[in-house]
Structure formats: structure tokens, C-alpha cells
Write a protein that holds these residues in place. Structure first.
Motif, PDB file in Angstrom:
ATOM      1  N   VAL A 137       1.037  -0.901  -0.785  1.00 20.50           N
ATOM      2  CA  VAL A 137       0.042   0.508  -0.171  1.00 20.50           C
ATOM      3  C   VAL A 137       0.954   1.434   0.159  1.00 20.50           C
ATOM      4  O   VAL A 137       1.800   1.658   0.996  1.00 20.50           O
ATOM      5  CB  VAL A 137      -0.736   0.154   1.300  1.00 20.50           C
ATOM      6  N   ASP A 145      -2.295   0.001  -9.117  1.00 17.51           N
ATOM      7  CA  ASP A 145      -3.762  -0.220  -8.698  1.00 17.51           C
ATOM      8  C   ASP A 145      -4.531  -1.439  -9.283  1.00 17.51           C
ATOM      9  O   ASP A 145      -4.688  -1.249  -9.718  1.00 17.51           O
ATOM     10  CB  ASP A 145      -3.762   0.572  -7.905  1.00 17.51           C
ATOM     11  N   VAL A 146      -4.637  -2.550  -8.308  1.00 14.47           N
ATOM     12  CA  VAL A 146      -5.274  -3.484  -8.619  1.00 14.47           C
ATOM     13  C   VAL A 146      -7.456  -3.052  -8.675  1.00 14.47           C
ATOM     14  O   VAL A 146      -7.267  -3.460 -10.004  1.00 14.47           O
ATOM     15  CB  VAL A 146      -6.739  -4.725  -7.197  1.00 14.47           C
ATOM     16  N   ASP A 147      -7.490  -1.915  -8.570  1.00 17.71           N
ATOM     17  CA  ASP A 147      -8.774  -1.791  -9.200  1.00 17.71           C
ATOM     18  C   ASP A 147      -8.748  -0.646 -10.177  1.00 17.71           C
ATOM     19  O   ASP A 147      -9.519   0.172 -10.422  1.00 17.71           O
ATOM     20  CB  ASP A 147      -9.498  -0.873  -7.914  1.00 17.71           C
ATOM     21  N   GLY A 174      -0.778  -3.728  -6.592  1.00 21.10           N
ATOM     22  CA  GLY A 174      -1.223  -3.029  -5.023  1.00 21.10           C
ATOM     23  C   GLY A 174      -2.181  -2.284  -4.975  1.00 21.10           C
ATOM     24  O   GLY A 174      -3.014  -1.794  -6.276  1.00 21.10           O
ATOM     25  N   PHE A 175      -2.491  -1.272  -3.875  1.00 26.62           N
ATOM     26  CA  PHE A 175      -2.670  -0.009  -4.034  1.00 26.62           C
ATOM     27  C   PHE A 175      -2.445   0.986  -3.499  1.00 26.62           C
ATOM     28  O   PHE A 175      -1.321   0.729  -3.063  1.00 26.62           O
ATOM     29  CB  PHE A 175      -3.651  -0.397  -2.567  1.00 26.62           C
ATOM     30  N   PHE A 206      -2.812   4.777  -3.969  1.00 25.89           N
ATOM     31  CA  PHE A 206      -2.907   6.692  -2.711  1.00 25.89           C
ATOM     32  C   PHE A 206      -2.428   8.093  -3.211  1.00 25.89           C
ATOM     33  O   PHE A 206      -1.439   7.696  -3.777  1.00 25.89           O
ATOM     34  CB  PHE A 206      -3.895   7.150  -1.287  1.00 25.89           C
ATOM     35  N   ALA A 243      -6.875   3.086   0.369  1.00 23.54           N
ATOM     36  CA  ALA A 243      -6.371   2.460   0.057  1.00 23.54           C
ATOM     37  C   ALA A 243      -6.202   1.523   0.913  1.00 23.54           C
ATOM     38  O   ALA A 243      -6.132  -0.070   0.330  1.00 23.54           O
ATOM     39  CB  ALA A 243      -5.075   2.749  -0.151  1.00 23.54           C
ATOM     40  N   ARG A 249      -9.215  -0.732   1.255  1.00 23.92           N
ATOM     41  CA  ARG A 249      -9.376  -2.127  -0.131  1.00 23.92           C
ATOM     42  C   ARG A 249      -8.715  -2.790   0.374  1.00 23.92           C
ATOM     43  O   ARG A 249      -9.035  -4.195   0.020  1.00 23.92           O
ATOM     44  CB  ARG A 249      -8.910  -1.042  -1.072  1.00 23.92           C
ATOM     45  N   ALA A 250      -7.444  -3.336   1.017  1.00 23.40           N
ATOM     46  CA  ALA A 250      -6.692  -4.353   0.615  1.00 23.40           C
ATOM     47  C   ALA A 250      -7.278  -5.475   2.051  1.00 23.40           C
ATOM     48  O   ALA A 250      -7.433  -5.586   1.702  1.00 23.40           O
ATOM     49  CB  ALA A 250      -4.822  -3.853   1.372  1.00 23.40           C
ATOM     50  N   TRP A 297      -7.523 -12.233  -2.970  1.00 20.60           N
ATOM     51  CA  TRP A 297      -6.048 -12.111  -2.228  1.00 20.60           C
ATOM     52  C   TRP A 297      -4.869 -13.017  -2.650  1.00 20.60           C
ATOM     53  O   TRP A 297      -3.550 -12.887  -3.159  1.00 20.60           O
ATOM     54  CB  TRP A 297      -6.464 -12.371  -1.157  1.00 20.60           C
TER      55      TRP A 297
END
Length: 684
Positions: free
Chosen positions: A597, A610-612, A624-625, A627, A638, A641-642, A653
Motif C-alpha cells: 500500500v 493498483d488492483v482497481d 497493490g494499492f 493512493f 487504499a 480496500r486492502a 487475495w
């Protein structure tokens, strides 16, 4: 009939060969192969119809069938008697042959059990086979709760089951056609002279270029604190006189300092270690740690630069490239072109690598004279003058600026940080220097890698259990090991968030603090390992509300061994830096199957996707995540979300973790980029 065994078993003389027919075998008769078969149309020897003449029994084995003799053949005939003797001999050969064929099939990985047997003794009884996780668990020396410094002892009582290392675990086998001699001048080198990421980069890059066929050497201080038993082949190489300035009665006087040069290997890389020959007359590099001794650091690193160049000169070496790391080594660029290039050390070209512009080496002109060269040689705006001090008394030099001006190429440790330096605010007061076209033309951003030999979860000897993307079972055991050792709740369902960092403002102290509270509030666990001049807030938290907390441990210290255990155990690794030229933490996290993150800046932006976020066609996978922003809510977006994915989407995951483990974050590609850069400037 088709043969049971392969007929290419050529080293044996095949005197008898079993066939897959109901009851057939071959025997050798007078040098010719004859078939004894039951039932047969004709006797194998006398060609008489078998029902009238042959006692062959279809149910018998090979040896018994080999001994069958036709009734008509049982006469006092020397030829038949010879045949009987040969058949007896054949029985013994058949038995030996079966043993050798069984061993052959075993060696070839084929099944060796008989194809059919009614004997109870021939039935193979397989012992229960342990799962890999059970095999790994059996050898772990589990820590007791709050066992003091459990990380300093061996984590296992039995050897680790071997696992195949993932991609990037082995140094590149790609070799360059034109080997070069590359010399690194540095204040740090992992693992024995390491304070931050600088030491990791020097070792990783040097090893990777060495693996490509280049002659790499590191030159660094012989700090008194270095563990000499970890320097392979340490020996005294030479004593030389190094020109040096001295302060005498308020005046700078020129002289020399007798200097000892030692040679050895650190992490497999040849190293020259530099120090004063007599520490009773000069205390440079004395003390029980890398930085912060009782000596003048500016004087020490100016002396290092002069001593390295002087030794290369007097020893007759002509490296192709001098790679200088950060401000500690930057003065070598000025000294090389001003003093050594015209006096015999002609071949090197100079690369300056900027690891961090937070410290640029501000230097008084009279301090620069510690090199034996007057500081006013470089006190011009287009050389090394620090423009912030124009009009001051005295005006000052800046070593980083001088290194930038005097180097043939400049690199920094990630493409995004290079962009931030040239076009953003990362250059600070040096932005006017980086705005010059000739500087921009020689500036590159090359992403760091990590030392994939040291940081390899498949073979890491500090872990309770090894693991890979193909055999990930050990990661859960590493998490359990850390939870038990730190006296935390042992719960695989709680996401474990980790921070391994220097605790300084650059690292986002307020965001790390916010993450501690948020993680525990959301039902996760938090582990912090680090120290620094901003660690006071965490000391207070550790002694107050988080003292003996079952889901939080704030370790205000640093241990490389404990860092390995934390990376292996972590589900999430947080890196919320305000700026980050590259960052190794997030790459180590990926290597060990955690999800980073991170705040989008510098090398964090180059390495974490970012996964999204929408996936780029043909690009690397999300890992990862990420911001933006610097406040708590940006972080929560972030981090939450993780934590949510870990708890609510376990399959997703797991796939994320496995994908991260399988990625390549080694030095392989980065070293190739550096070699191309060296070749572009080297005098080959």
C-alpha cells in the motif's frame, strides 16, 4: 508380441527377453533365438505339434518356462544335453538380467513393480506422504510468547525441505561481449556497511554487472565498526601517501596522510577498504557505527574521494567507469578532472548516481581544502558554488552540484523520480542546475532492483519456512511464527500490516501513525520495525495504549534478521512516503508475497500498480494499492480496500499474493540498462 522393456538397453547381451504374450519367452539355442511357447502350434525345437509333444505350462514364470524341454528332445543326445546346460545357464542369466533391468527402470523413473503378481509379498505398501506444509512445520523451532530476541537464533531445528527458486533468484546468465572495469566509490555497502537503501543498491548492482562478465570493484571506507570476519579473504594490499590538507594554527596547510588499503570480498564483490594507516594520528572512520562517529564527516568523505583516486593512480589501474554514489563520493568527479585525468589516470568516465537529494553535501571552501586542492578552484556559479550562499561570507560549495556538473552521466534511481527532479519540485534549490540543457541531456532515471539472492523466500535461511509461488504453504507458517514470537494473537484470518522503515519525516510519519489505529480498528494486526529522529511518537504509543496489545507491536529498533521475518509474515506492507526516489521496501514486499500500500511518488509509482485501476493492455499485472494526497483519508481509501479484499475475497487475495511472488524485481533488467549507459561513455 510387444516387449515389456525397452530394447535399447544395449549394454546387456540380451540372452532372454520376456514378452507380453500369455506365456512366451525366447531362449538361445545354438546361437539362434528359438521360441518356447505354450500353447504353441509346434514344438520350438522339433517342429512337432505342441499338444502332442510339449509340457509347457502357461501359468509359469519366465525362469520356469525357460526350463521347459520337449519330451521328444529328452533323449541321450549330446546336442540336447548341451542345450539343457545352456538353459540352466540361461536361468541364472535371466535372474541377473531381471535385477539389472529393475535397477535400470528405477534409474529411469519407471515403475519397477511386477506387472502382475498374486503374491502378498509383491504388493507394495505405500507409507503415508506428508503434505509440504506438514513437512515444513515439523522442523520449526517455535518461539515462546515474548521470547527475547527470538529472531537472533535459528528458526528451525531441522533442515528445510528444498524448494525450487522462482524467476530472478539466480544472477543473470546473460554475458556481455565487451567486459568493462567498473569502480564504485561509496559510503555504504550491504550487508556489513548498510544504513539505508544506498548499501543495498551498491551491492546489488555490482553483483549483477559482475554476473554479466564485467570486472566490478567497490571502494569504501574501512570503518572501525565493520565485522572483519564477514570480509572474505581480507588482506593488507598497500600503504600509500594521500595528499591532504590540515588545519594548523587556524590556517590550512598541505601535506599527506599515510593510508592503508585493504582488499577483500563482500557478498562476492571485490572491495578496496580505505583508512588512515595510524588511527592514533587520525581518527577518520573510527567509531562503533557507520555514521555519527567523533570525526568530521565532511573531512572523512573528502579524504575518501582523494584516497580512492590516488590508489587507482599509483596502482596503475585504468577502469572504464567510476560510479560515484551520492554526495559522499561526489567530490571525486571534481578531483578526477581537475587533478588526475591529465596526470596518468586517463581512461575513466564518471557516472554520478543520486540516491536522494535530501542531503547534497554543503561544504565550506576551506573544508574542501582537506582534499589537498583549494576550494576556490570550484567556487564559480557554473561549477560547484552553492548559489544560496552568494553574497554570504564565506560563500560555500555544494558537492552534489559539483558532481552533477563534472560527471559524464547522471543517474537517479527511478524514472518517475527523474521526472520529478527535472519538472517538479524534487530538485529543490538545484532546479536551476537541472534546468540547464546540457544537464538534462545527460540525466537518466534507471529503476533499482533488489538483490534477489539475499531476498529469496525460496532459500532465505532466516525464515521459519521457505515458500514460492509454486509452493506457497510456508508463508502462513512464517506469519504464525512471527505472531507467536511477538506475543500477538495467533490468527491466520487477521490481515497483518507491516512497516519496515527509517522513521524520518520523508517516510510519512503521520500516515504511519494513522495506519496503526486504522488497522487495529478494522480488525487487523500491525507490526512496525524502525528507528530515526522522528520515532518519538511511536515510542510513546508503544509504552502507552499499545503496550502488550495482542494485535500491535511497535518495535523501535532495527534488525535485518527481524526484517526478513516481518516481510515473510506480512500480508500488507505500507510505504506512505512523502517522496521516495525509488524505495526497496515495496519490492521486497512483492518478492515475499505481500501487497504494498503506497503513496504515488517516485519509485513507488513505477513499481506498484493498483488492483482497481484499469489494466493496461499487455502491461504488467496489478500488484497493490495506491493512493494520492497526504492526509489520513487518502491513506484510508487504499488501506481499507486492502483489508477488505483480504477478509472478504480470500481467493482473489491468494491470487494477488502468488502473482506478486512470481514477479521479477531483481537487478537483471536494471543492470542491463546500466551497462548500456556505461558503454555509451566508456573509452573502449
Amino acid at each position: 508380441a510387444k516387449p515389456i522393456w525397452k530394447t535399447h538397453y544395449s549394454r546387456l547381451t540380451m540372452k532372454a527377453l520376456a514378452f507380453s504374450g500369455p506365456s512366451a519367452s525366447l531362449v538361445k539355442v545354438s546361437g539362434k533365438a528359438r521360441c518356447i511357447q505354450a500353447p504353441l502350434r509346434r514344438c520350438a525345437i522339433h517342429r512337432i505339434p505342441a499338444p502332442q509333444t510339449c509340457d509347457a505350462l502357461p501359468s509359469k514364470g519366465i525362469a520356469q518356462r525357460s526350463s521347459i524341454v520337449c519330451k521328444v528332445a529328452q533323449v541321450d543326445n549330446p546336442q540336447v544335453q548341451a542345450l539343457e546346460k545352456e538353459l540352466a545357464k540361461l536361468r541364472a542369466e535371466n535372474a541377473k538380467l531381471r535385477e539389472e533391468l529393475a535397477q535400470y527402470k528405477k534409474d529411469a523413473g519407471e515403475a519397477t513393480a511386477p506387472q502382475a503378481s498374486t503374491s502378498a509379498a509383491a504388493v507394495a505398501v505405500e507409507a503415508p506422504v506428508k503434505s509440504l506444509k506438514d513437512a515444513l512445520r515439523d522442523g520449526i523451532a517455535w518461539p515462546s510468547p515474548n521470547e527475547p530476541k527470538f529472531w537472533d537464533r535459528a528458526p528451525r531445528s531441522e533442515p528445510m525441505p528444498p524448494l525450487a527458486s522462482p524467476p530472478g533468484s539466480v544472477l543473470s546468465t546473460e554475458r556481455d561481449s565487451t567486459p568493462m572495469h567498473i569502480v564504485h566509490i561509496t559510503a555504504e555497502m550491504a550487508p556489513i556497511a548498510k544504513v539505508g537503501g544506498l548499501g543495498d543498491v551498491v551491492t546489488g548492482l555490482a553483483r549483477s554487472c559482475q554476473a554479466r562478465g564485467h570486472h566490478t570493484t567497490v571502494m569504501m571506507p574501512f570503518y572501525e565498526s565493520l565485522p572483519k570476519d564477514q570480509i572474505e579473504g581480507l588482506k593488507h594490499e598497500a600503504d600509500i601517501e594521500v595528499p591532504k590538507g590540515y588545519t594548523w594554527d587556524g590556517q590550512m596547510m598541505n601535506g599527506s596522510l599515510k593510508t592503508s588499503v585493504y582488499w577483500g570480498r563482500i557478498a562476492g564483490v571485490p572491495v578496496y577498504l580505505i583508512r588512515p594507516a595510524d588511527w592514533n594520528t587520525s581518527n577518520l572512520f573510527r567509531g562503533n557505527r557507520i555514521y555519527g562517529g567523533s570525526y568530521n564527516e565532511m573531512e572523512a568523505y573528502l579524504y575518501l574521494c582523494r584516497a580512492c583516486l590516488e590508489y587507482l593512480h599509483v596502482s596503475g589501474q585504468q577502469p572504464h567507469v567510476l560510479q560515484l554514489h551520492d554526495w559522499h563520493a561526489a567530490a571525486a568527479a571534481l578531483l578526477y578532472w581537475a587533478v588526475y585525468h591529465e596526470t596518468g589516470l586517463w581512461r575513466p568516465r564518471v557516472v554520478l548516481t543520486i540516491h536522494n537529494l535530501d542531503n547534497t553535501g554543503e561544504c565550506r571552501q576551506d573544508e574542501f581544502a582537506f582534499t589537498g586542492v583549494p576550494g576556490d578552484w570550484f567556487a564559480q556559479i557554473d561549477k560547484a558554488l552553492d548559489e544560496r550562499t552568494i553574497g554570504h561570507n564565506p560563500e560555500r560549495l555544494n558537492l552534489m552540484k559539483g558532481g552533477i556538473i563534472y560527471s559524464n552521466m547522471i543517474t537517479t534511481v527511478s524514472p518517475t523520480y527523474a521526472t520529478e527532479v527535472m519538472n517538479g519540485g524534487a530538485a529543490g534549490w538545484l532546479r536551476s542546475t537541472f534546468s540547464r540543457e546540457e544537464i538534462r541531456a545527460k540525466f537518466r532515471g534507471i529503476l533499482n532492483g533488489i538483490d534477489a539472492v539475499e531476498w529469496d523466500p525460496a532459500s532465505d535461511p532466516l525464515l521459519a519456512a521457505n515458500f514460492t509461488a509454486q509452493a506457497p504453504e510456508g508463508k502462513a507458517l512464517c506469519k504464525e511464527f512471527l505472531q507467536k514470537g511477538l506475543g500477538m494473537n495467533v490468527d491466520p484470518n487477521k490481515p497483518l500490516v507491516a512497516v519496515v522503515s527509517r522513521l524520518v519525516p520523508q517516510k510519512g510519519i503521520h500516515l504511519i501513525k494513522a495506519a496503526v489505529y486504522r488497522t487495529v480498528q478494522q480488525g487487523g494486526q500491525f507490526v512496525l520495525l524502525g528507528s530515526g529522529h522522528s520515532d518519538g511518537v511511536f515510542k510513546a504509543m508503544a509504552a502507552g495504549e499499545f503496550k502488550d496489545h495482542p494485535d500491535c507491536r511497535l518495535m523501535i529498533m532495527y534488525s535485518e534478521r527481524l526484517a526478513h521475518l516481518i516481510y515473510a509474515a506480512a500480508d500488507v506492507v505500507l510505504v506512505p512516503s512523502m517522496f521516495e526516489p525509488c524505495g526497496l521496501t515495496q519490492m521486497i514486499a512483492l518478492r515475499y508475497g505481500a501487497a504494498p500500500v503506497v503513496r504515488r511518488t517516485g519509485g513507488l509509482a513505477d513499481t506498484v500498480r493498483d488492483v482497481d485501476a484499469p489494466a493496461a493492455a499487455g502491461g504488467p499485472p496489478a500488484n497493490g494499492f495506491v493512493f494520492d494526497g497526504t492526509d489520513d483519508n487518502c491513506l484510508y481509501g487504499a488501506l481499507d480496500r486492502a483489508l477488505s479484499m483480504y477478509k472478504n475475497k480470500p481467493e482473489a487475495w491468494t491470487q494477488l499474493s502468488l502473482s506478486n511472488m512470481a514477479g521479477d524485481v531483481s537487478w537483471a533488467q536494471s543492470a542491463k540498462s546500466y551497462v548500456e549507459l556505461y558503454r555509451s561513455i566508456a573509452q573502449l
